[in-house]
Design a protein around this motif. Structure first.
Motif, short mmCIF file in Angstrom:
data_model
loop_
_atom_site.label_atom_id
_atom_site.label_comp_id
_atom_site.label_asym_id
_atom_site.label_seq_id
_atom_site.Cartn_x
_atom_site.Cartn_y
_atom_site.Cartn_z
N GLU A 1 8.19 20.08 -4.32
CA GLU A 1 7.53 20.73 -3.90
C GLU A 1 6.61 19.63 -4.13
OE1 GLU A 1 7.14 24.53 -4.95
OE2 GLU A 1 9.63 24.30 -4.83
N ILE A 2 6.80 19.11 -3.97
CA ILE A 2 5.28 18.16 -3.27
C ILE A 2 5.77 17.79 -2.01
CG2 ILE A 2 4.27 15.48 -3.34
CD1 ILE A 2 4.53 15.68 -6.68
N LYS A 3 7.23 17.71 -1.86
CA LYS A 3 8.22 17.35 -0.52
C LYS A 3 7.24 18.23 0.45
CE LYS A 3 11.19 13.99 -0.46
NZ LYS A 3 12.81 13.71 -1.01
N LYS A 4 7.30 20.16 -0.34
CA LYS A 4 7.60 20.86 0.90
C LYS A 4 5.93 21.07 0.86
CE LYS A 4 10.76 24.14 -2.03
NZ LYS A 4 10.76 25.09 -2.76
N LYS A 5 5.25 20.62 -0.02
CA LYS A 5 3.55 20.43 0.40
C LYS A 5 3.37 19.50 1.50
CE LYS A 5 -0.77 20.92 -1.87
NZ LYS A 5 -1.08 22.79 -2.26
N VAL B 1 0.57 -0.92 -0.18
CA VAL B 1 0.19 -0.05 -0.06
C VAL B 1 1.41 1.38 -0.28
CG1 VAL B 1 -1.31 1.68 1.07
CG2 VAL B 1 -1.71 -0.89 0.27
N THR B 2 2.03 1.65 0.85
CA THR B 2 2.87 2.49 1.02
C THR B 2 3.59 2.83 -0.15
OG1 THR B 2 3.51 2.12 3.46
CG2 THR B 2 4.27 3.25 1.86
N LYS B 3 4.26 1.32 -1.20
CA LYS B 3 4.60 1.57 -2.25
C LYS B 3 3.37 2.41 -3.50
CE LYS B 3 8.02 -1.30 -1.41
NZ LYS B 3 8.82 -2.72 -2.34
N LEU B 4 2.50 1.78 -3.30
CA LEU B 4 1.67 2.32 -4.52
C LEU B 4 0.79 3.42 -4.30
CD1 LEU B 4 -0.34 -1.11 -3.85
CD2 LEU B 4 0.31 -0.01 -6.15
N ALA B 5 0.90 3.86 -3.37
CA ALA B 5 0.43 5.60 -3.03
C ALA B 5 1.45 6.37 -3.16
CB ALA B 5 -0.09 5.47 -1.12
N GLU B 6 2.72 6.23 -2.68
CA GLU B 6 4.06 6.65 -3.65
C GLU B 6 3.77 7.31 -4.59
OE1 GLU B 6 7.42 5.40 -1.11
OE2 GLU B 6 7.67 6.28 0.55
N SER B 7 4.07 6.00 -4.74
CA SER B 7 3.46 5.81 -6.38
C SER B 7 3.01 6.83 -7.48
CB SER B 7 3.79 4.26 -7.31
OG SER B 7 3.85 3.86 -8.74
N PHE B 8 1.81 6.59 -6.66
CA PHE B 8 0.35 7.56 -7.71
C PHE B 8 -0.16 8.44 -6.50
CE2 PHE B 8 -0.33 2.64 -8.42
CZ PHE B 8 -0.30 2.75 -10.17
N TYR B 9 0.65 8.71 -5.90
CA TYR B 9 0.26 10.91 -4.61
C TYR B 9 -1.15 10.11 -4.72
CZ TYR B 9 4.39 11.92 -6.99
OH TYR B 9 5.54 11.54 -7.81
N MET B 10 -1.38 9.10 -4.64
CA MET B 10 -2.68 8.87 -3.39
C MET B 10 -2.65 9.05 -1.74
SD MET B 10 -4.68 6.98 -6.37
CE MET B 10 -5.90 6.72 -5.52
N THR B 11 -3.81 8.77 -1.52
CA THR B 11 -3.19 8.50 0.65
C THR B 11 -3.32 6.82 0.45
OG1 THR B 11 -6.42 7.92 0.98
CG2 THR B 11 -4.48 10.64 0.87
N ARG B 12 -2.61 6.51 1.54
CA ARG B 12 -2.68 4.94 1.43
C ARG B 12 -4.28 4.38 1.46
NH1 ARG B 12 1.18 5.65 6.22
NH2 ARG B 12 -0.26 3.53 7.35
N GLY B 13 -5.32 4.99 2.41
CA GLY B 13 -6.54 4.33 1.96
C GLY B 13 -7.01 4.78 0.93
#
Length: 157
Positions: free
Chosen positions: A146-150, A52-64
């Motif tokens: 920029e995503i990290k900052k956000k 779930v964590t790797k997928l969430a990071e890859s797709f810029y989505m929440t783990r939920g």
């Protein structure tokens, strides 16, 4: 319009044309599957021990959101979850035989589209490719920063 705007508009225009050109064939061949489901299947097949964590990071989505997506894929019989004997806490995903069929259809479509567009890429020199790739990598690194900052700003709220 300055060159920066022209480049960004050009990327957007290219992307929209690709989506429009490929859409009918993709929808017809992958009827009943949403693009997010197909891309999740693609990621799982290409990345060992997807979770779930790797997928969430890859797709810029929440783990939920990824949990809901993977549950749908499990219910549809496209992926299955598993655990490693040395780590019972973490849950990973892999494709089922049915999931591999969907992956193959998607891959074949991409190959067909690449073949259609090969005429353009055959005219690009190695130096032009290097220049384009360098720009894409720089811009990607900037956007990731920029995503990290956000993300940090969101956590501190």
């Amino acid at each position: 319009m300055n060159k920066e705007d022209q480049v960004l508009m050009g990327f957007r225009d290219l992307y929209n044309k690709l989506v429009w050109l490929n859409k009918d064939k993709m929808e017809e061949s992958l009827k009943g599957y949403k693009p997010s489901e197909v891309h999740c299947i693609e990621y799982i097949e290409r990345n060992v021990d997807s979770n779930v964590t790797k997928l969430a990071e890859s797709f810029y989505m929440t783990r939920g959101a990824i949990s809901k997506l993977t549950q749908k894929l499990i219910q549809k019989g496209l992926i299955e979850s598993y655990q490693k004997s040395d780590n019972k806490k973490e849950i990973y995903f892999r494709l089922t035989e049915q999931g591999k069929v969907i992956y193959k259809i998607h891959e074949d479509l991409h190959k067909e589209f690449q073949e259609r567009d090969k005429v353009v890429f055959e005219q690009v020199t190695a130096a032009q490719f290097d220049s384009m790739l360098s720009f894409v990598e720089k811009y990607n690194r900037h956007l990731e920063a920029e995503i990290k900052k956000k993300g940090i700003e969101m956590k501190s709220e």
